[in-house]
Design a protein around this motif. Structure first.
Motif, PDB file in Angstrom:
ATOM      1  N   PRO A 300       5.675  -3.942  34.351  1.00  0.00           N
ATOM      2  CA  PRO A 300       5.354  -5.240  33.762  1.00  0.00           C
ATOM      3  C   PRO A 300       4.251  -5.166  32.707  1.00  0.00           C
ATOM      4  O   PRO A 300       4.318  -5.845  31.680  1.00  0.00           O
ATOM      5  N   TYR A 304       4.638  -6.191  28.841  1.00  0.00           N
ATOM      6  CA  TYR A 304       3.720  -7.194  28.287  1.00  0.00           C
ATOM      7  C   TYR A 304       3.143  -6.713  26.959  1.00  0.00           C
ATOM      8  O   TYR A 304       3.186  -7.423  25.945  1.00  0.00           O
ATOM      9  N   LEU A 536       7.985 -12.980  32.841  1.00  0.00           N
ATOM     10  CA  LEU A 536       7.963 -11.778  33.673  1.00  0.00           C
ATOM     11  C   LEU A 536       7.964 -12.070  35.177  1.00  0.00           C
ATOM     12  O   LEU A 536       8.712 -11.415  35.921  1.00  0.00           O
TER      13      LEU A 536
END
Length: 648
Positions: A300, A304, A536
């Motif tokens: 993640p 990002y 996310l």
């Protein structure tokens, strides 16, 4: 400055040094090695009392004699409280009902000192929430409907808050005292030895010399710096003073520069190896090794930052921002020559956690000891490099200790709330209510949890939001079949997003002050740049491979497809990829991107999802080929470079 103010400023500095050193002594099991029987609650209580004393004593400058005297009394009372609980906890924890008056008075004193200190540190929001829990504990029988509770006597509530191991002195405070404090100390020493400059110079090399490279430097530097600071606002104030002026000089509008820095700095709470205080709390609540949190957070965090990087590249190409060739960059060899102690410390930390199965806080202490030895050796032998004298090391420890005071107060109040949720039964009732709702509409429950997390975060730091949602919402998500780690990562992300969500986007507002930009405009821009983080957490639930919760090939597929999807959506929203996109292309980019991240397996065969993902990759490849052809054509026909030849 009066003598009183000077004395308490000195006391605060001493206590700020004592707090992290107490954590180090406890984590290294020094009392146990000496044969002393000490409860962890005793040590945590002493550290909280010292932190409260430092908070009350550090802001006395400039106040009138009466207010300064009140602060002095509160500071001394806090220190006495910490020492008193340290000495009396073994007796009161086992026999509070034999000492009801003493236990109740202790609860009142603890509540007043913590809540007033909390008001000074983070404002009224968490104070109001805590007071609401106290009122529910006392008058829960008057609440109508399914949340009706039972009213408890005032003395019992205060006794519980002051002496019970599941309340103020419980797991939340202990994790902050013995884990978070150690990592804040590690980060403080790393920066004191030159870690910030190392990250900035490394970012300049990594970002390269492409379009908008000043903003790309901000992304890389803030991500690296934030991975050890774990605080969005402090990250902005540390790296933003360098990166925001660079972005403005290269053509970015002030609100854009501030927003990019705010979003990049906020992501530091998501980036291993340190992340933020909430990540350590998550590991303890879930009772899993911290390295599992690091692994789950890796993909993640990469998505990002890579998605943000792509957005910057597309915007720079759209606006015609060239590379900032005026930047003075060290060679890669020079960067590592100067910053090798930072790299060594990281290797020690990661190596001990992943290859020696060491507890995270123990690994951090060994890493910071390596830093101290390197700095002192360089200072003693007078050879260049990262030198720190013993006085400078003590000052760095005290600065780090001052930063931990706020965290200890927040977790103490969160411990009160968690304890009261448990003893009143409200936590169970809330979870039961949410389970009933989520059984009919899981997506709706996720959406409500996300909104609650963002709203709570408008007035609370990430740690406080996470602890509240971990107690109220995460159990309901787990009961509905969501893996515990995915449920907790979901609420963790939405607790963090308040940093860039208007109207109170603290990280964006801090960046706006440096950029000399309107706060609201900067907050709105931060919301637009950080949109990836709002999607996310839903992928954690519907595509758990993003948290490395499946076979390796599944994890890699989910990571790659999610990254492709978010880049497509970014290009479609911005209206520009490597080249300008027409309306039809923009719609196609957004549509394919959203279909890739949608849980298509729940509506059709796996081949459908794989086919859409393959289509998204093909779309990006074709766009890249077309862009390469478009840039090659002018070079083969130099006459078009003449003024007016392009038809402009």
């Amino acid at each position: 400055m009066s003598k009183l103010t000077t004395a308490f400023a000195l006391l605060g500095a001493v206590l700020a040094f004592v707090v992290p050193m107490t954590a180090v002594v406890w984590v290294m099991a020094v009392p146990q090695r000496l044969g002393l029987l000490i409860y962890p609650e005793q040590v945590a209580a002493f550290m909280l009392g010292a932190s409260l004393a430092a908070v009350y004593g550090r802001d006395m400058a400039g106040k009138g004699p009466l207010v300064a005297t009140i602060d002095a009394v509160l500071s001394l009372a806090s220190l006495v409280l910490g020492i008193y609980v340290y000495l009396r906890f073994p007796v009161l924890s086992e026999g509070a009902f034999y000492h009801p008056t003493e236990s109740s008075i202790l609860g009142v004193v603890v509540s007043v000192l913590v809540l007033e200190g909390l008001r000074r540190v983070v404002g009224w929001t968490l104070v109001v929430i805590t007071l609401a829990m106290f009122l529910y504990a006392l008058f829960g029988d008057l609440v109508p409907g399914p949340l009706r509770g039972r009213g408890l006597p005032f003395g019992d509530v205060m006794m519980f808050v002051g002496t019970d191991s599941s309340a103020t002195w419980g797991a939340a405070l202990q994790i902050a005292a013995f884990v978070v404090v150690v990592f804040v100390l590690f980060g403080g020493l790393l920066l004191a030895i030159g870690g910030g400059e190392f990250f900035t110079q490394l970012a300049m090399r990594v970002a390269g010399s492409g379009p908008g490279n000043t903003a790309k430097i901000a992304i890389v530097a803030s991500g690296l710096f934030g991975s050890i600071s774990g605080s969005a606002v402090s990250n902005v104030m540390s790296t933003g003073v360098l990166t925001i002026p660079m972005m403005k000089r290269s053509g970015f509008r002030p609100e854009q520069a501030g927003a990019i820095e705010a979003v990049a700095s906020t992501g530091g709470q998501l980036a291993p190896p340190v992340m933020g205080a909430a990540a350590f709390l998550m590991a303890e609540i879930l009772q899993i090794p911290y390295r599992e949190i690091l692994l789950a957070a890796l993909f993640p965090a990469l998505i990002y930052y890579l998605s943000l990087y792509a957005q910057i590249d597309f915007i720079a190409r759209r606006e015609g921002f060239g590379a900032a060739n005026w930047l003075e960059r060290d060679t890669l060899a020079a960067v590592f020559t100067k910053g090798w102690p930072t790299l060594v410390a990281f290797l020690v930390l990661i190596g001990l956690i992943f290859f020696r199965n060491a507890e995270a806080e123990v690994a951090a202490i060994w890493a910071l000891l390596v830093l101290v030895v390197i700095a002192l050796a360089a200072w003693a032998f007078g050879r260049g490099g990262p030198q720190l004298s013993p006085r400078e090391i003590v000052a760095a420890i005290a600065r780090a200790g001052g930063q931990t005071c706020d965290i200890l107060l927040i977790t103490a109040a969160a411990g009160m709330i968690i304890g009261l949720l448990s003893t009143t039964g409200l936590g169970f009732q809330l979870s039961f209510f949410l389970i009933g709702f989520g059984g009919q509409n899981l997506f709706g429950l996720l959406l409500i949890t996300a909104v609650v997390g963002i709203v709570l975060g408008l007035g609370l730091p990430t740690t406080g939001v996470y602890l509240l949602l971990a107690s109220m919402a995460a159990p309901a998500l787990v009961q509905l079949g969501i893996p515990p780690l995915a449920a907790h990562m979901f609420v963790f992300y939405y607790g963090m997003l308040s940093m860039i969500t208007p109207p109170i986007a603290l990280a964006a507002f801090a960046a706006a002050s440096i950029a000399e930009a309107p706060q609201l405009k900067t907050g709105i821009q931060a919301f637009r740049f950080g949109w990836v983080a709002y999607l996310l957490p839903f992928l954690f639930i519907y595509k758990p491979g993003l948290l490395m919760a499946g076979p390796w090939w599944e994890n890699l597929y989910v990571f790659a497809s999610s990254l492709v999807a978010l880049i497509l959506v970014a290009g479609g929203m911005i209206g520009h990829g490597l080249t300008p996109l027409g309306l039809a292309q923009r719609l196609l980019f957004v549509l394919i991107g959203l279909l890739i991240i949608a849980p298509l397996r729940q509506f059709g065969p796996p081949l459908l999802e794989f086919g859409v993902s393959a289509g998204g990759i093909a779309l990006l490849v074709l766009h890249g080929i077309a862009a390469r052809g478009a840039t090659a054509r002018p070079s083969s026909q130099p006459q078009t470079d003449a003024p007016g030849a392009t038809g402009r």
